[in-house]
Design a protein around this motif. Structure first.
Motif, PDB file in Angstrom:
ATOM      1  N   PRO A  47     -23.300  25.986 126.592  1.00 26.03           N
ATOM      2  CA  PRO A  47     -23.347  26.988 127.659  1.00 26.03           C
ATOM      3  C   PRO A  47     -21.979  27.368 128.211  1.00 26.03           C
ATOM      4  N   ALA A  48     -21.081  26.398 128.410  1.00 25.22           N
ATOM      5  CA  ALA A  48     -19.764  26.716 128.941  1.00 25.22           C
ATOM      6  C   ALA A  48     -18.978  27.557 127.947  1.00 25.22           C
ATOM      7  N   ALA A  49     -19.072  27.218 126.678  1.00 23.99           N
ATOM      8  CA  ALA A  49     -18.327  27.955 125.666  1.00 23.99           C
ATOM      9  C   ALA A  49     -18.899  29.355 125.479  1.00 23.99           C
ATOM     10  N   ALA A  50     -20.212  29.525 125.696  1.00 24.55           N
ATOM     11  CA  ALA A  50     -20.866  30.804 125.449  1.00 24.55           C
ATOM     12  C   ALA A  50     -20.689  31.787 126.611  1.00 24.55           C
ATOM     13  N   ALA A  51     -20.297  31.299 127.777  1.00 22.34           N
ATOM     14  CA  ALA A  51     -20.146  32.184 128.926  1.00 22.34           C
ATOM     15  C   ALA A  51     -19.076  33.231 128.645  1.00 22.34           C
ATOM     16  N   VAL A  52     -19.367  34.464 128.999  1.00 19.29           N
ATOM     17  CA  VAL A  52     -18.414  35.554 128.803  1.00 19.29           C
ATOM     18  C   VAL A  52     -17.609  35.734 130.085  1.00 19.29           C
ATOM     19  N   ILE A  53     -16.282  35.738 129.941  1.00 16.26           N
ATOM     20  CA  ILE A  53     -15.400  36.006 131.069  1.00 16.26           C
ATOM     21  C   ILE A  53     -15.141  37.508 131.082  1.00 16.26           C
ATOM     22  N   ASN A  54     -15.600  38.165 132.129  1.00 20.15           N
ATOM     23  CA  ASN A  54     -15.422  39.613 132.281  1.00 20.15           C
ATOM     24  C   ASN A  54     -14.139  39.867 133.055  1.00 20.15           C
ATOM     25  N   VAL A  55     -13.138  40.423 132.383  1.00 20.51           N
ATOM     26  CA  VAL A  55     -11.825  40.653 132.976  1.00 20.51           C
ATOM     27  C   VAL A  55     -11.670  42.132 133.314  1.00 20.51           C
ATOM     28  N   VAL A  56     -11.258  42.400 134.543  1.00 17.79           N
ATOM     29  CA  VAL A  56     -10.959  43.763 134.978  1.00 17.79           C
ATOM     30  C   VAL A  56      -9.453  43.812 135.235  1.00 17.79           C
ATOM     31  N   LYS A  57      -8.790  44.755 134.558  1.00 15.57           N
ATOM     32  CA  LYS A  57      -7.338  44.872 134.653  1.00 15.57           C
ATOM     33  C   LYS A  57      -6.935  46.316 134.446  1.00 15.57           C
ATOM     34  N   THR A  58      -5.649  46.602 134.629  1.00 16.62           N
ATOM     35  CA  THR A  58      -5.156  47.928 134.289  1.00 16.62           C
ATOM     36  C   THR A  58      -4.744  47.935 132.822  1.00 16.62           C
ATOM     37  N   ALA A  59      -4.798  49.094 132.204  1.00 15.81           N
ATOM     38  CA  ALA A  59      -4.522  49.212 130.767  1.00 15.81           C
ATOM     39  C   ALA A  59      -3.073  48.908 130.423  1.00 15.81           C
ATOM     40  N   THR A  60      -2.175  49.101 131.355  1.00 13.24           N
ATOM     41  CA  THR A  60      -0.745  48.981 131.049  1.00 13.24           C
ATOM     42  C   THR A  60      -0.143  47.633 131.402  1.00 13.24           C
ATOM     43  N   CYS A  61      -0.914  46.697 131.910  1.00 16.16           N
ATOM     44  CA  CYS A  61      -0.359  45.418 132.357  1.00 16.16           C
ATOM     45  C   CYS A  61      -0.240  44.444 131.187  1.00 16.16           C
ATOM     46  N   GLY A  62       0.981  44.183 130.768  1.00 15.71           N
ATOM     47  CA  GLY A  62       1.223  43.279 129.644  1.00 15.71           C
ATOM     48  C   GLY A  62       0.900  41.831 129.942  1.00 15.71           C
ATOM     49  N   CYS A  63       1.176  41.373 131.173  1.00 15.89           N
ATOM     50  CA  CYS A  63       0.890  39.971 131.487  1.00 15.89           C
ATOM     51  C   CYS A  63      -0.617  39.715 131.526  1.00 15.89           C
ATOM     52  N   CYS A  64      -1.387  40.720 131.916  1.00 16.83           N
ATOM     53  CA  CYS A  64      -2.853  40.580 131.906  1.00 16.83           C
ATOM     54  C   CYS A  64      -3.351  40.432 130.467  1.00 16.83           C
ATOM     55  N   ALA A  65      -2.797  41.220 129.563  1.00 21.38           N
ATOM     56  CA  ALA A  65      -3.181  41.125 128.149  1.00 21.38           C
ATOM     57  C   ALA A  65      -2.822  39.757 127.596  1.00 21.38           C
ATOM     58  N   LYS A  66      -1.681  39.210 128.001  1.00 22.97           N
ATOM     59  CA  LYS A  66      -1.290  37.865 127.546  1.00 22.97           C
ATOM     60  C   LYS A  66      -2.236  36.810 128.099  1.00 22.97           C
ATOM     61  N   TRP A  67      -2.693  36.973 129.349  1.00 30.73           N
ATOM     62  CA  TRP A  67      -3.639  36.025 129.934  1.00 30.73           C
ATOM     63  C   TRP A  67      -4.961  36.067 129.176  1.00 30.73           C
ATOM     64  N   VAL A  68      -5.408  37.259 128.813  1.00 35.18           N
ATOM     65  CA  VAL A  68      -6.638  37.403 128.015  1.00 35.18           C
ATOM     66  C   VAL A  68      -6.473  36.661 126.689  1.00 35.18           C
ATOM     67  N   GLU A  69      -5.327  36.792 126.047  1.00 39.13           N
ATOM     68  CA  GLU A  69      -5.075  36.072 124.790  1.00 39.13           C
ATOM     69  C   GLU A  69      -5.087  34.566 125.009  1.00 39.13           C
ATOM     70  N   HIS A  70      -4.527  34.111 126.134  1.00 38.36           N
ATOM     71  CA  HIS A  70      -4.557  32.687 126.496  1.00 38.36           C
ATOM     72  C   HIS A  70      -6.002  32.187 126.572  1.00 38.36           C
ATOM     73  N   LEU A  71      -6.873  32.976 127.198  1.00 37.31           N
ATOM     74  CA  LEU A  71      -8.282  32.596 127.307  1.00 37.31           C
ATOM     75  C   LEU A  71      -8.936  32.531 125.942  1.00 37.31           C
ATOM     76  N   LYS A  72      -8.683  33.533 125.105  1.00 38.35           N
ATOM     77  CA  LYS A  72      -9.274  33.566 123.765  1.00 38.35           C
ATOM     78  C   LYS A  72      -8.792  32.395 122.923  1.00 38.35           C
ATOM     79  N   GLN A  73      -7.512  32.069 122.995  1.00 32.30           N
ATOM     80  CA  GLN A  73      -6.974  30.945 122.237  1.00 32.30           C
ATOM     81  C   GLN A  73      -7.583  29.626 122.679  1.00 32.30           C
ATOM     82  N   ALA A  74      -8.022  29.551 123.928  1.00 35.62           N
ATOM     83  CA  ALA A  74      -8.669  28.350 124.451  1.00 35.62           C
ATOM     84  C   ALA A  74     -10.159  28.313 124.110  1.00 35.62           C
TER      85      ALA A  74
END
Length: 148
Positions: free
Chosen positions: A23-50
């Motif tokens: 269940p913990a692994a299957a939960a979807v993290i819904n991220v709301v961000k601006t399209a141009t924010c590079g650090c937000c995209a890196k954080w999303v990648e951090h989550l995916k890598q985990a």
């Protein structure tokens, strides 16, 4: 018969462990961000890598989402996410999110306020400043959830 029981235990035990972790692994993290924010995209990648499942929505203004989810102004950052009934604000480490989902405390969510250099998605030249992940409730209570 004893061998049959051992066989069933040998099969059932790993399956039970996987079922509890799923269940913990299957939960979807819904991220709301601006399209141009590079650090937000890196954080999303951090989550995916985990190993987290992530769905991203790009918006022009994050404020309505943060307000709707109950993020206090002084705990705001550059992106807002939600998972399992919790809000995740800012560059919260994936391990802290996993711990939150595993322990299920009574809370509104977690925040790493601001944009802390060295936090996930904000890696800059190997900087490793000390920062805290804050857990907060809807009635305004806060405490340190994790030290980094």
């Amino acid at each position: 018969m004893k061998n049959g029981r051992r066989f069933l235990l040998a099969i059932a035990t790993p399956l039970a462990i996987v079922a509890c972790a799923a269940p913990a692994a299957a939960a979807v993290i819904n991220v709301v961000k601006t399209a141009t924010c590079g650090c937000c995209a890196k954080w999303v990648e951090h989550l995916k890598q985990a190993g987290h499942n992530v769905r991203v929505t790009n918006v022009a203004d994050l404020t309505p989402t943060a307000k709707r989810l109950g993020v206090p102004d002084d705990l705001r950052s550059c992106h807002t996410a939600s998972v399992g009934g919790y809000v995740i604000e800012g560059h919260v480490p994936a391990a802290d999110i996993a711990k939150l989902l595993r322990e299920k405390p009574v809370a509104a969510g977690l925040s790493v306020p601001g944009m802390v250099a060295g936090s996930p998605g904000m890696e800059m030249g190997g900087q490793t400043p000390h920062y805290q992940t804050i857990i907060f409730t809807r009635d305004g209570k806060r405490k340190v959830f994790a030290q980094h």
